[in-house]
Design a protein around this motif. Structure first.
Motif, mmCIF file in Angstrom:
data_model
loop_
_atom_site.group_PDB
_atom_site.id
_atom_site.type_symbol
_atom_site.label_atom_id
_atom_site.label_comp_id
_atom_site.label_asym_id
_atom_site.label_seq_id
_atom_site.Cartn_x
_atom_site.Cartn_y
_atom_site.Cartn_z
ATOM 1 N N HIS A 134 36.430 34.946 -69.693
ATOM 2 C CA HIS A 134 35.347 34.335 -70.468
ATOM 3 C C HIS A 134 34.971 35.154 -71.701
ATOM 4 N N GLY A 135 35.890 35.975 -72.168
ATOM 5 C CA GLY A 135 35.644 36.777 -73.354
ATOM 6 C C GLY A 135 35.131 38.161 -73.012
ATOM 7 N N HIS A 136 35.575 39.134 -73.770
ATOM 8 C CA HIS A 136 35.187 40.536 -73.662
ATOM 9 C C HIS A 136 35.442 41.068 -72.253
ATOM 10 N N ALA A 137 34.409 41.409 -71.497
ATOM 11 C CA ALA A 137 34.602 42.048 -70.189
ATOM 12 C C ALA A 137 34.359 41.112 -69.021
ATOM 13 N N CYS A 138 34.156 39.840 -69.277
ATOM 14 C CA CYS A 138 33.724 38.900 -68.237
ATOM 15 C C CYS A 138 34.879 38.059 -67.701
ATOM 16 N N VAL A 139 34.976 38.033 -66.375
ATOM 17 C CA VAL A 139 35.905 37.129 -65.705
ATOM 18 C C VAL A 139 35.173 36.443 -64.565
ATOM 19 N N SER A 140 35.641 35.267 -64.194
ATOM 20 C CA SER A 140 35.186 34.626 -62.965
ATOM 21 C C SER A 140 36.378 34.479 -62.034
ATOM 22 N N LEU A 141 36.097 34.582 -60.745
ATOM 23 C CA LEU A 141 37.132 34.476 -59.730
ATOM 24 C C LEU A 141 36.786 33.327 -58.797
ATOM 25 N N SER A 154 30.258 37.497 -74.233
ATOM 26 C CA SER A 154 31.067 36.564 -73.447
ATOM 27 C C SER A 154 30.439 35.174 -73.436
ATOM 28 N N ASP A 155 31.216 34.200 -72.993
ATOM 29 C CA ASP A 155 30.710 32.839 -72.821
ATOM 30 C C ASP A 155 30.021 32.773 -71.459
ATOM 31 N N ALA A 186 29.645 29.206 -69.576
ATOM 32 C CA ALA A 186 30.804 28.769 -68.801
ATOM 33 C C ALA A 186 31.017 29.657 -67.580
ATOM 34 N N ALA A 187 30.842 30.960 -67.752
ATOM 35 C CA ALA A 187 31.113 31.894 -66.660
ATOM 36 C C ALA A 187 30.178 31.669 -65.485
ATOM 37 N N LEU A 188 28.903 31.464 -65.757
ATOM 38 C CA LEU A 188 27.905 31.396 -64.698
ATOM 39 C C LEU A 188 27.762 30.012 -64.072
ATOM 40 N N THR A 189 28.356 29.009 -64.670
ATOM 41 C CA THR A 189 28.244 27.662 -64.108
ATOM 42 C C THR A 189 28.835 27.624 -62.694
ATOM 43 N N GLY A 190 28.000 27.345 -61.723
ATOM 44 C CA GLY A 190 28.456 27.254 -60.344
ATOM 45 C C GLY A 190 28.675 28.582 -59.651
ATOM 46 N N ALA A 191 28.279 29.689 -60.280
ATOM 47 C CA ALA A 191 28.555 31.009 -59.694
ATOM 48 C C ALA A 191 27.693 31.260 -58.465
ATOM 49 N N HIS A 230 27.843 43.826 -70.968
ATOM 50 C CA HIS A 230 28.305 43.632 -69.591
ATOM 51 C C HIS A 230 27.304 42.871 -68.738
ATOM 52 N N VAL A 231 26.053 42.825 -69.171
ATOM 53 C CA VAL A 231 25.058 42.010 -68.453
ATOM 54 C C VAL A 231 24.076 41.422 -69.468
ATOM 55 N N ASP A 232 24.166 40.124 -69.642
ATOM 56 C CA ASP A 232 23.218 39.381 -70.474
ATOM 57 C C ASP A 232 22.038 39.033 -69.564
#
Length: 225
Positions: A6-13, A30-31, A34-39, A51-53
């Motif tokens: 999701h850009g820079h240091a962010c990934v979703s698994l 990061s986006d 998109a990353a946090l949707t449904g997390a 690293h943390v918004d």
């Protein structure tokens, strides 16, 4: 697992067996939408904004009442100060082993890489995530290797390739010291397209004689692990 960058240091698994989605380091570069949707779970390596918004994570916790966060003490405090419910933000430290949404997570590290002796070092942890027979390692802002690799070998190494605390030789040495089947460059928001191409050329397996695949992902691109 399905890994999405999701850009820079962010990934979703995307976790198997209905475990939901685990997100690592949703920061300001990061986006995060998109990353946090449904997390279902969020892991934070340290408290730097890239690293943390904090507002984005707090908003997600408000919208998803079952979501939980695991973070270093300074990052956890920043989230609570920003309005996050204290009972859903959990402090982590190196040496802990967590079971999160069906994933086995080993916490390592301890210190952010040195930027300059006069700049205090942040608390930085690493995360080795194992689920469904696959494994992903996120070092945050460090080149701290995991204490032990999975018996079957590491599937994905998330490799920082740019920042005020590193030089490319360190990225090359880290890649060699943490053998993985796939190397995905992260922490790259400071690089232009020219810089990304140059870094990729020097980390390519043809140059380093490695036995891994160097896989640069665009924001939103997925990788099956």
């Amino acid at each position: 697992m399905q890994l999405i960058f999701h850009g820079h240091a962010c990934v979703s698994l995307g976790l198997p067996d209905g475990g939901g989605t685990l997100v690592i380091d949703p920061g300001t570069y990061s986006d995060t939408t998109a990353a946090l949707t449904g997390a279902a779970a969020v892991l934070v390596t340290h408290d730097h904004p890239d690293h943390v918004d904090v507002p984005a994570v707090v908003e997600h916790l408000g919208a998803a009442p079952d979501a939980q966060v695991w973070a270093t003490a300074p990052a956890a405090e920043a989230l609570r100060a920003g309005g996050a419910p204290g009972d859903r933000v959990h402090q982590v430290a190196p040496g802990q082993v967590l079971e999160i949404a069906g994933a086995h997570v080993t916490v390592g590290g301890g210190d952010h890489a040195l930027i300059h002796p006069e700049i205090p070092r942040a608390v930085n942890v690493t995360y080795l995530v194992e689920a469904g027979g696959a494994s992903v390692f996120h070092p945050g802002d460090s080149y701290e290797a995991p204490a032990a690799l999975p018996a079957a070998g590491l599937d994905v190494l998330l490799l920082p390739v740019a920042g005020p605390w590193m030089k490319l030789a360190e990225a090359i040495d880290f890649t060699r010291s943490v053998p993985a089947r796939t190397v995905v460059p992260i922490h790259e928001a400071l690089l232009s397209e020219i810089g990304l191409t140059m870094v990729g050329a020097r980390l390519d397996t043809a140059r380093l004689s490695g036995e891994y695949t160097y896989s640069r992902l665009a924001s939103g691109e997925a990788l099956a692990v």
